[in-house]
Enzyme design. Structure first.
Site, PDB file in Angstrom:
ATOM      1  N   GLU A 201     -43.209  -0.315 -64.296  1.00 56.05           N
ATOM      2  CA  GLU A 201     -43.654  -1.404 -63.413  1.00 56.05           C
ATOM      3  C   GLU A 201     -43.093  -2.768 -63.800  1.00 56.05           C
ATOM      4  O   GLU A 201     -43.816  -3.761 -63.853  1.00 56.05           O
ATOM      5  CB  GLU A 201     -45.177  -1.429 -63.369  1.00 56.05           C
ATOM      6  N   GLU A 311     -47.145  10.210 -60.257  1.00 54.32           N
ATOM      7  CA  GLU A 311     -48.569   9.864 -60.307  1.00 54.32           C
ATOM      8  C   GLU A 311     -49.222  10.057 -58.942  1.00 54.32           C
ATOM      9  O   GLU A 311     -49.967   9.203 -58.471  1.00 54.32           O
ATOM     10  CB  GLU A 311     -48.757   8.409 -60.766  1.00 54.32           C
TER      11      GLU A 311
END
Length: 439
Positions: A201, A311
């Site tokens: 991220e 995820e």
């Protein structure tokens, strides 16, 4: 041929051809996987309580993974479900920096360049994986979140106003941290870890520099924008042979973010320090579209990297048979799209990981909402979503109202109150570890 009318007609013809091709592609994706798996798995389960292994059904296409925590594996029933259905495990939290960095030991050691680590929780997960022949996605080395501020501070101080170290000190801390973690797991559990999320991220189009890098990250502020390349360089240096190195992020189908990610992947690939792109895939039942997912995968694999779905969960706040059957159609659609883009477009998609096993333990539930996004309910029964992920023919291909209701009626879900009328089996129930024996 040089007339304006001719040019307009030619452009119109091209546009019609493009729209027809697009429509055909969508139709092909929606019908691609007919006859792929056990076509009566859900009906068999409702009659007998038996259901097939998820990872066995997909073994020729993808590793099938699940995120979990070590305490969950203390329950024999939970552990048995994982061992039966998944060929890959991700630690939800126990391999993140705040779980393995040891502030007390670091201060006691007094080495400003070398923080100390511990691996209590993660080792329990790796022990289980090793004993059960399951591989592990290691998540995650360098992230702006869940990395304690003291790791960047002078003297490893926990004071909120403690001075931060200089660039060279932090680079040394980064390398030693990556080295120690990789060497621990690769020495103690050789061959178990097949992929590392090296950086997580790092891109934020809403608050970024010219490369899209997230500016509030302490990694960015202390080391500088080259911290990403440095992290991958160190990870490549200490990775075991055959381990793949990934950049991992959310909202990876968003156009603005995708432009920056593709640029990053091309740069790191040219330097030989990256192998893959992790698409988190926290999505809803309606968006992004199958076409958006497929296009993003193509864009990323065009840079020369492998794609992992890392995820995946699909947000749903509706626990009724209708809401959960709608969720199942979405799981079916996503898996169908992944199969299509791999087999028909030649994209290298290797692994699909679901972010959690039980609805009652999902990170999506908070004080303002309760979610039911996963494959098993709180009593560890497989939900319609499980069979959607199998591409079972009892799960509709679309989310049309009439198709959803028809499937519910044919399966008799409204009459099966003990399992299927309402998937809200008390969220607090799952806070207790289940210790039922597994056959």
């Amino acid at each position: 041929k040089g007339s304006i009318l001719y040019k307009v007609m030619r452009m119109t013809k091209r546009m019609i051809s493009f729209l027809v091709a697009l429509a055909l592609t969508v139709c092909v994706i929606s019908s691609f996987a007919e006859g792929t798996v056990n076509m009566s798995a859900y009906r068999t389960y409702l009659e007998t309580g038996e259901y097939p292994s998820l990872c066995d059904q997909w073994q020729d296409e993808f590793k099938i993974g699940v995120a979990l925590s070590s305490f969950q594996l203390a329950g024999a029933k939970f552990a048995g479900i994982v061992a039966k259905n998944f060929s890959s495990i991700t630690c939800e939290n126990e391999m993140k920096a705040d779980s393995i960095l040891d502030q007390t030991a670091s201060v006691r050691a007094g080495d400003p360049l070398h923080a100390k680590l511990h691996f209590y929780g993660a080792d329990k997960v790796l022990d289980f994986a090793s004993k059960n022949g399951i591989q592990v996605r290691a998540h995650t080395l360098v992230w702006h979140s869940q990395t304690p501020r003291w790791f960047f501070a002078e003297g490893y101080s926990t004071k909120s106003d403690a001075a931060l170290v200089d660039r060279e000190t932090m680079i040394a801390r980064m390398e030693n941290y990556i080295k120690d973690e990789m060497e621990h797991f690769n020495t103690k559990y050789p061959g178990v870890i097949y992929a590392w999320d090296v950086v997580n991220e790092a891109i934020d189009p809403g608050n970024c520099d010219e490369n899209g890098y997230r500016k509030e990250s302490l990694w960015y502020q202390v080391v500088g924008p080259d911290y990403i390349e440095l992290a991958f360089t160190f990870a490549r240096k200490y990775a075991a042979p055959g381990q793949k190195l990934f950049y991992n992020d959310y909202s990876t189908t968003d156009m603005a973010k995708k432009v920056y990610i593709v640029k990053l992947l091309r740069n790191l690939k040219a330097k030989g320090v990256i192998d893959g792109m992790g698409m988190q895939t926290h999505i809803s039942v309606t968006s992004p579209s199958a076409m958006d997912i497929m296009t993003a995968i193509r864009d990323y694999t065009d840079t020369g990297v492998t794609v992992h779905i890392t995820e995946m969960d699909i947000s749903s706040e509706d626990p009724t048979p209708y809401g959960q059957m709608l969720l199942a159609t979405r799981y079916r659609s996503v898996m169908n799209t992944l199969k299509f883009v791999k087999e028909k477009s030649g994209c290298d998609v290797e692994s699909v990981t679901v972010w959690g096993l039980l609805d009652s333990q999902t990170w999506l539930t908070n004080s303002s909402r309760t979610c039911y996004p996963l494959l098993f309910d709180s009593k560890m029964n497989p939900k319609p979503a499980f069979f959607g992920m199998l591409l079972d023919d009892s799960i509709p291909k679309t989310g049309k109202d009439e198709d959803i209701q028809k499937a519910i009626d044919e399966l008799g879900l409204e009459s099966k109150e003990e399992k299927f009328r309402n998937f809200d089996d008390s969220i607090s129930e799952e806070n207790e570890v289940v210790v039922d024996e597994v056959e």
